[in-house]
Design a protein around this motif. Sequence first.
Motif, PDB file in Angstrom:
ATOM      1  N   ILE A 221       0.842  -1.198   0.000  1.00  0.00           N
ATOM      2  CA  ILE A 221       0.000   0.000   0.000  1.00  0.00           C
ATOM      3  C   ILE A 221       0.878   1.248   0.000  1.00  0.00           C
ATOM      4  O   ILE A 221       1.804   1.369   0.801  1.00  0.00           O
ATOM      5  CB  ILE A 221      -0.951   0.004   1.219  1.00  0.00           C
ATOM      6  N   GLY A 222       0.600   2.150  -0.962  1.00  0.00           N
ATOM      7  CA  GLY A 222       1.288   3.438  -1.014  1.00  0.00           C
ATOM      8  C   GLY A 222       0.299   4.540  -0.654  1.00  0.00           C
ATOM      9  O   GLY A 222      -0.825   4.546  -1.158  1.00  0.00           O
ATOM     10  N   ILE A 223       0.716   5.465   0.201  1.00  0.00           N
ATOM     11  CA  ILE A 223      -0.178   6.526   0.673  1.00  0.00           C
ATOM     12  C   ILE A 223       0.426   7.879   0.324  1.00  0.00           C
ATOM     13  O   ILE A 223       1.612   8.124   0.583  1.00  0.00           O
ATOM     14  CB  ILE A 223      -0.377   6.420   2.201  1.00  0.00           C
ATOM     15  N   ALA A 224      -0.394   8.750  -0.310  1.00  0.00           N
ATOM     16  CA  ALA A 224       0.122  10.049  -0.752  1.00  0.00           C
ATOM     17  C   ALA A 224      -1.048  10.960  -1.107  1.00  0.00           C
ATOM     18  O   ALA A 224      -2.182  10.488  -1.240  1.00  0.00           O
ATOM     19  CB  ALA A 224       1.032   9.859  -1.973  1.00  0.00           C
ATOM     20  N   PRO A 225      -0.772  12.258  -1.306  1.00  0.00           N
ATOM     21  CA  PRO A 225      -1.867  13.191  -1.585  1.00  0.00           C
ATOM     22  C   PRO A 225      -2.426  13.107  -3.004  1.00  0.00           C
ATOM     23  O   PRO A 225      -3.477  13.691  -3.264  1.00  0.00           O
ATOM     24  CB  PRO A 225      -1.253  14.572  -1.329  1.00  0.00           C
ATOM     25  N   THR A 226      -1.742  12.452  -3.938  1.00  0.00           N
ATOM     26  CA  THR A 226      -2.308  12.267  -5.279  1.00  0.00           C
ATOM     27  C   THR A 226      -2.114  10.814  -5.697  1.00  0.00           C
ATOM     28  O   THR A 226      -1.305  10.090  -5.124  1.00  0.00           O
ATOM     29  CB  THR A 226      -1.623  13.158  -6.342  1.00  0.00           C
ATOM     30  N   LYS A 227      -2.849  10.434  -6.740  1.00  0.00           N
ATOM     31  CA  LYS A 227      -2.772   9.040  -7.189  1.00  0.00           C
ATOM     32  C   LYS A 227      -1.389   8.711  -7.745  1.00  0.00           C
ATOM     33  O   LYS A 227      -0.850   7.626  -7.516  1.00  0.00           O
ATOM     34  CB  LYS A 227      -3.839   8.773  -8.253  1.00  0.00           C
ATOM     35  N   THR A 228      -0.830   9.639  -8.521  1.00  0.00           N
ATOM     36  CA  THR A 228       0.473   9.373  -9.127  1.00  0.00           C
ATOM     37  C   THR A 228       1.551   9.238  -8.048  1.00  0.00           C
ATOM     38  O   THR A 228       2.421   8.369  -8.130  1.00  0.00           O
ATOM     39  CB  THR A 228       0.838  10.475 -10.134  1.00  0.00           C
ATOM     40  N   LEU A 229       1.469  10.086  -6.995  1.00  0.00           N
ATOM     41  CA  LEU A 229       2.418   9.944  -5.885  1.00  0.00           C
ATOM     42  C   LEU A 229       2.128   8.666  -5.097  1.00  0.00           C
ATOM     43  O   LEU A 229       3.042   8.044  -4.552  1.00  0.00           O
ATOM     44  CB  LEU A 229       2.348  11.167  -4.964  1.00  0.00           C
ATOM     45  N   GLY A 230       0.853   8.257  -5.060  1.00  0.00           N
ATOM     46  CA  GLY A 230       0.505   6.977  -4.436  1.00  0.00           C
ATOM     47  C   GLY A 230       1.215   5.830  -5.136  1.00  0.00           C
ATOM     48  O   GLY A 230       1.688   4.877  -4.510  1.00  0.00           O
ATOM     49  N   LYS A 231       1.308   5.915  -6.456  1.00  0.00           N
ATOM     50  CA  LYS A 231       2.032   4.902  -7.236  1.00  0.00           C
ATOM     51  C   LYS A 231       3.506   4.896  -6.850  1.00  0.00           C
ATOM     52  O   LYS A 231       4.116   3.836  -6.705  1.00  0.00           O
ATOM     53  CB  LYS A 231       1.899   5.212  -8.728  1.00  0.00           C
ATOM     54  N   VAL A 232       4.060   6.106  -6.722  1.00  0.00           N
ATOM     55  CA  VAL A 232       5.470   6.211  -6.343  1.00  0.00           C
ATOM     56  C   VAL A 232       5.688   5.558  -4.971  1.00  0.00           C
ATOM     57  O   VAL A 232       6.579   4.732  -4.785  1.00  0.00           O
ATOM     58  CB  VAL A 232       5.917   7.692  -6.313  1.00  0.00           C
TER      59      VAL A 232
ATOM     60  N   TYR B  47       9.795  -1.299   4.783  1.00  0.00           N
ATOM     61  CA  TYR B  47       8.507  -0.626   4.920  1.00  0.00           C
ATOM     62  C   TYR B  47       7.408  -1.574   5.398  1.00  0.00           C
ATOM     63  O   TYR B  47       6.333  -1.147   5.755  1.00  0.00           O
ATOM     64  CB  TYR B  47       8.085  -0.019   3.575  1.00  0.00           C
ATOM     65  N   ARG B  48       7.659  -2.854   5.345  1.00  0.00           N
ATOM     66  CA  ARG B  48       6.650  -3.871   5.723  1.00  0.00           C
ATOM     67  C   ARG B  48       5.336  -3.637   4.979  1.00  0.00           C
ATOM     68  O   ARG B  48       4.247  -3.753   5.541  1.00  0.00           O
ATOM     69  CB  ARG B  48       6.435  -3.860   7.229  1.00  0.00           C
ATOM     70  N   GLY B  49       5.464  -3.286   3.698  1.00  0.00           N
ATOM     71  CA  GLY B  49       4.283  -3.225   2.837  1.00  0.00           C
ATOM     72  C   GLY B  49       3.543  -1.904   2.799  1.00  0.00           C
ATOM     73  O   GLY B  49       2.589  -1.761   2.043  1.00  0.00           O
ATOM     74  N   VAL B  50       3.952  -0.916   3.592  1.00  0.00           N
ATOM     75  CA  VAL B  50       3.237   0.367   3.599  1.00  0.00           C
ATOM     76  C   VAL B  50       4.225   1.525   3.554  1.00  0.00           C
ATOM     77  O   VAL B  50       5.118   1.604   4.397  1.00  0.00           O
ATOM     78  CB  VAL B  50       2.358   0.517   4.866  1.00  0.00           C
ATOM     79  N   CYS B  51       4.079   2.397   2.544  1.00  0.00           N
ATOM     80  CA  CYS B  51       4.960   3.570   2.465  1.00  0.00           C
ATOM     81  C   CYS B  51       4.101   4.819   2.332  1.00  0.00           C
ATOM     82  O   CYS B  51       3.137   4.842   1.561  1.00  0.00           O
ATOM     83  CB  CYS B  51       5.901   3.436   1.268  1.00  0.00           C
ATOM     84  N   ILE B  52       4.442   5.850   3.095  1.00  0.00           N
ATOM     85  CA  ILE B  52       3.659   7.083   3.120  1.00  0.00           C
ATOM     86  C   ILE B  52       4.501   8.264   2.654  1.00  0.00           C
ATOM     87  O   ILE B  52       5.628   8.448   3.109  1.00  0.00           O
ATOM     88  CB  ILE B  52       3.150   7.383   4.558  1.00  0.00           C
ATOM     89  N   ILE B  53       3.951   9.041   1.708  1.00  0.00           N
ATOM     90  CA  ILE B  53       4.577  10.314   1.330  1.00  0.00           C
ATOM     91  C   ILE B  53       3.650  11.406   1.843  1.00  0.00           C
ATOM     92  O   ILE B  53       2.597  11.668   1.241  1.00  0.00           O
ATOM     93  CB  ILE B  53       4.747  10.420  -0.196  1.00  0.00           C
TER      94      ILE B  53
END
Length: 422
Positions: A136-147, A158-164
Amino acid sequence: MYALADCNNFFVSCERAFQPQLEGRPVVVLSNNDGCVVARSNESKAMGIKMGTPFFQLKSLVESGKLVACSSNYTLYGDLSNRVMRILSGTLPGYQKYSIDEAFFTLDGIAPERYKAVCGELVRRVRRSTGIPVSIGIAPTKTLGKVANHFAKKYPGYRGVCIIDSDEKRLKALSLTPIDDVWGIGWRGAPKLMAAGVHTALDFVERPEAWVRGRMGITGVRTWLELQGTPAIADELPAPRKSICTSRSFAEMITDKAELRLRVSDFAGICAQKLRSERSAAVIVGVFAHTSPFRKDLPQYYPYQSTRLDKPANSTQTIVQTALRVLDSIYRDGYSYKRAGVVIEEVVDASAIQGLLFETEDQIELQRRQDEISAIMDRVNKPGNNLLRLATQRPGHYADGIRRDHCSPLFTTDWNDLLEVS
DNA sequence: TCTGGGGTCCTAGGACCC
DNA sequence: TCTGGGGTCCTAGGACCC
């Protein structure tokens, strides 16, 4: 904030969920007809096997035991996808399915300090309940979520979760992301950008908007904005599809018109089924048939033609009859056909079909009967079989005529076959 | 010998309108 | 000699995604 959940090496993970002996080994999943590689495990990626590699180039690796190849088993993958999505959407709000193995969510109503804990627990629960590893990627936009998702996948820490969630993290992540890894920058665009000195996502966001606009149009600007943290890709409402296509390559070349008519009947029948399953109807029915582009020694022929129905329809009979009429008009003797398909080009809501001005009672009655027959077919037929079919369609399983020499069993949906036997 | 399948969106150019 | 300006809609092809 958005959360993007994406299953790791999804098709491979589905095979491993029921064949744990594949864990830790290099595995690839093949396209229909065992044609080329469509999914790879981390181990096979590390061996340098590329997406789309023709399987025949890998046969010696498989024969010497250095690589495991699985034929694709879409019935299995579809079922596991549903299970994963059910768990994710049971916890996270704003579910937007994006593909068979990924979905966007919003994190509305969850306190930011709990993002990591909630998503981390979700990753563990999906793994425990389905056997599928998800990141799971967490970020303020979808494209950053992909990053963010890329980082969650790549680094076990990260154990599967990364937050920007700060500019500092955003710029750090962009500086570590090669431009060709950015969602929205394709294989054609990336070399052009690199030639202009843009090698990372950070290089890209540092260019002026007008520079991006001039080279990549409005879609490039959207990606550019999203990487700055400004949402530019709308949340799609689950809109009905605008087109539907069913096509396959054949295991063997087809030179016989009668055989091609059988295949096209099948494809048209599947299209009609798909239309009914989403309560839609077809306005335009198209058919194509292709020779093999790889056989330069044979004459090539790539016809496509479509026709408009007088009145939108979704009965198997109407769609099949129409498709066969189009096929008759494009078919030419003397070619070896390798692939064909049926395309519904204009899809409308089946509950709002306008009648014809001069429609006769007989026509109305005929259509009523056809719709009734289709409804019965839908009740009896299950995905992947066509127990009840028209005489112009082929008997047997839909996968007949598709080569799949390395196929796993239907671990979770075997009742299809049981029904066929009964 | 052997190379997948199913989608969406954008753009440029042509045809047409006044 | 001199030949406008502003729109919309459709389509094919390109690019992108998985």
